[in-house]
Design a protein around this motif. Structure first.
Motif, short mmCIF file in Angstrom:
data_model
loop_
_atom_site.label_atom_id
_atom_site.label_comp_id
_atom_site.label_asym_id
_atom_site.label_seq_id
_atom_site.Cartn_x
_atom_site.Cartn_y
_atom_site.Cartn_z
N GLN A 1 2.18 17.32 55.49
CA GLN A 1 2.53 16.45 56.61
C GLN A 1 1.40 15.46 56.85
N GLU B 1 6.86 16.38 53.80
CA GLU B 1 7.83 17.32 54.37
C GLU B 1 8.91 16.59 55.17
N TRP B 2 8.53 15.45 55.80
CA TRP B 2 9.54 14.67 56.55
C TRP B 2 9.30 13.17 56.51
N LYS C 1 11.67 10.24 54.57
CA LYS C 1 13.13 10.29 54.76
C LYS C 1 13.55 9.05 55.54
N HIS D 1 10.56 12.36 48.51
CA HIS D 1 11.66 13.18 49.05
C HIS D 1 11.93 12.71 50.46
N TRP E 1 19.82 11.56 52.50
CA TRP E 1 20.11 12.96 52.86
C TRP E 1 20.93 12.96 54.14
N ASN F 1 19.83 13.94 48.27
CA ASN F 1 19.53 15.36 48.46
C ASN F 1 20.75 16.08 49.03
N GLU F 2 21.08 17.24 48.42
CA GLU F 2 22.11 18.13 49.00
C GLU F 2 23.47 17.44 49.20
N GLN G 1 15.85 23.86 45.04
CA GLN G 1 14.92 23.97 46.15
C GLN G 1 14.22 25.34 46.17
N HIS H 1 14.69 28.11 48.12
CA HIS H 1 14.46 28.80 49.41
C HIS H 1 15.05 30.20 49.25
N GLU I 1 11.12 23.38 46.42
CA GLU I 1 10.82 23.73 47.82
C GLU I 1 10.66 25.24 47.99
N TRP J 1 7.09 25.05 49.62
CA TRP J 1 7.47 24.26 50.80
C TRP J 1 6.57 24.55 52.00
N TRP K 1 8.86 26.05 58.03
CA TRP K 1 10.06 25.55 58.73
C TRP K 1 11.01 26.68 59.08
O1 G3I Z 1 9.30 13.42 63.94
C1 G3I Z 1 8.13 14.04 64.42
C2 G3I Z 1 6.97 13.10 64.34
O2 G3I Z 1 7.18 11.98 65.19
C3 G3I Z 1 5.74 13.84 64.77
O3 G3I Z 1 4.61 12.98 64.72
C4 G3I Z 1 5.54 15.01 63.83
C5 G3I Z 1 4.26 15.75 64.16
O4 G3I Z 1 4.47 17.12 64.07
O5 G3I Z 1 6.66 15.88 63.89
C6 G3I Z 1 7.86 15.29 63.59
O6 G3I Z 1 8.75 16.30 63.94
C7 G3I Z 1 9.46 17.03 63.05
C8 G3I Z 1 8.88 17.32 61.65
O7 G3I Z 1 9.76 18.23 60.93
C9 G3I Z 1 7.50 17.96 61.69
O8 G3I Z 1 7.62 19.25 62.25
C10 G3I Z 1 10.79 16.32 62.80
O9 G3I Z 1 11.34 15.99 64.06
C11 G3I Z 1 11.69 17.31 62.08
O10 G3I Z 1 12.95 16.71 61.80
C12 G3I Z 1 11.05 17.68 60.75
O11 G3I Z 1 11.87 18.69 60.15
C13 G3I Z 1 11.80 18.74 58.72
C14 G3I Z 1 13.24 18.74 58.19
O12 G3I Z 1 13.26 18.92 56.76
C15 G3I Z 1 13.94 17.43 58.52
O13 G3I Z 1 13.24 16.36 57.94
C16 G3I Z 1 11.09 20.03 58.32
O14 G3I Z 1 9.72 19.93 58.66
C17 G3I Z 1 11.23 20.25 56.81
O15 G3I Z 1 10.71 21.52 56.42
C18 G3I Z 1 12.70 20.18 56.37
O16 G3I Z 1 12.73 20.28 54.98
C19 G3I Z 1 14.04 20.31 54.37
C20 G3I Z 1 13.99 19.48 53.10
O17 G3I Z 1 13.65 18.15 53.43
C21 G3I Z 1 15.31 19.54 52.35
N1 G3I Z 1 15.67 20.94 52.06
C22 G3I Z 1 15.73 21.79 53.26
C23 G3I Z 1 14.40 21.76 54.00
C24 G3I Z 1 14.45 22.65 55.22
O18 G3I Z 1 15.39 22.13 56.14
#
Ligand code: G3I
Length: 320
Positions: A18, A40-41, A44, A77, A81, A125-126, A202, A204, A233, A280, A288
């Motif tokens: 991250q 991780e995010w 996207k 990544h 999605w 993805n997916e 992935q 998981h 992942e 992951w 997560w």
């Molecule tokens: O958006 C905020 C951001 O503004 C902030 O600065 C940051 C600081 O912590 O956090 C962000 O929040 C969340 C982020 O995870 C970090 O925790 C997002 O709102 C949240 O949507 C994000 O979730 C991620 C999710 O995908 C959606 O993108 C998860 O971490 C991540 O593990 C998960 O990974 C997915 C793979 O991409 C695809 N395969 C499944 C896997 C698990 O769902």
């Protein structure tokens, strides 16, 4: 002394990172143990393209620059999605052709920006439904038609002739219908010369499934098509049945054995078909899975204090 990336000398050992956690012991551990990173995010669409006329590459740039600075591979990544579709895309008011043009512009903008810095992309993805094997009825499919995935792959290839194009999905080992549907799609792409370079499982998974033989069988289907394999992942739930409240020695050793099996399967594929084995997340405390399942688990290679777990040594043993 031995590290994951030193032991895995024929493929990248990746970790989901991250943008706000690239310092201190995160930085030290990433640089010591890993040779690839995945955002991780931050990479996207909902983050990079938050409205029709704005891009926000800040978080993605932080990760790509970290990889560049430290000679660490960056896996992209993921461009498209259904779970990271911005609301403005879901509510797009233009024609189907204008939607497609908007997607082409987004993909071209992002892939061009990271050309030569991001080695590979999970472009879509997916895309395949669980159980039925049908394409999910995402906004992309609704607006661009069933062939939207092929169109996105061609947009990527047009922007970057060298970047590796991966199809990435989950549960492909335990859901045979989904697995068969994905490989039918892959075979169709190959037959039509739609650019595709690899498939990402992935992974998981859990300490007690899937069986090594099933992981091997599914992986062989990627190798048979001479595509690259990405275990993209990996996390290994130690508490899938929510029956423990701390990681027992017995469950930790079961998790170690499963990690070793996964690494053995990956390490045994031909070098030409290797790309990366990515976990992951770094530390159990940040998985997560805790939010997703609403229960404690310890699915990764390091504990909350960056200490190597039995699973870490299972990874090394899988490479021997
Ligand atoms: O958006 C905020 C951001 O503004 C902030 O600065 C940051 C600081 O912590 O956090 C962000 O929040 C969340 C982020 O995870 C970090 O925790 C997002 O709102 C949240 O949507 C994000 O979730 C991620 C999710 O995908 C959606 O993108 C998860 O971490 C991540 O593990 C998960 O990974 C997915 C793979 O991409 C695809 N395969 C499944 C896997 C698990 O769902």
């Amino acid at each position: 002394d031995q590290t994951l990336k030193k032991a895995a000398d024929t493929f990248f050992v990746g970790v989901a990172v991250q943008s706000g956690k690239l310092n201190g012991q995160y930085d030290e551990t990433y640089r010591k143990e890993f040779s690839s990173i995945t955002a991780e995010w931050e990479m996207k669409m909902n983050v990079m393209h938050p409205s029709v006329d704005t891009y926000d590459f800040g978080p993605a740039d932080a990760i790509v620059n970290y990889g560049q600075t430290n000679g660490i591979n960056v896996h992209g990544h993921s461009l498209i999605w259904h779970n990271s579709t911005p609301d403005w895309v879901k509510n797009f008011a233009g024609t189907d052709q204008e939607f497609e043009d908007m997607i082409e512009e987004y993909i071209t903008t992002v892939v061009t920006r990271y050309k030569g810095k991001v080695t590979s992309w999970d472009v879509v993805n997916e895309a395949v439904e669980d159980g039925s094997g049908n394409l999910r009825n995402s906004i992309y499919r609704q607006k661009m038609g069933d062939d939207y995935i092929a169109k996105c792959y061609q947009f990527v290839r047009a922007a970057d002739p060298d970047v590796l194009i991966f199809y990435n999905d989950y549960s492909m080992i335990i859901d045979q219908t989904k697995q068969d549907a994905v490989f039918a799609m892959v075979d169709d792409f190959i037959a039509r010369n739609i650019p595709i370079d690899g498939v990402g499982f992935q992974m998981h998974i859990s300490h007690d499934y899937p069986a090594k033989a099933d992981i091997q069988k599914a992986t062989d289907r990627i190798v048979e098509r001479n595509l690259k394999v990405h275990f993209s992942e990996l996390d290994v739930r130690a508490n899938p049945n929510k029956d423990i409240t701390s990681l027992t020695a017995e469950r930790s050793l079961s998790q170690k054995a499963k990690v070793k099996e996964v690494v053995q399967v990956y390490n045994s594929i031909p070098n030409d078909n290797k790309y990366a084995l990515t976990v992951w997340g770094l530390k159990d405390s940040e998985t997560w899975l805790t939010d997703f399942y609403g229960y404690v688990d310890w699915p990764l290679l390091f504990d909350g204090n960056y200490n190597k777990k039995d699973a870490y040594y299972g990874f090394l043993e899988g490479l021997q």
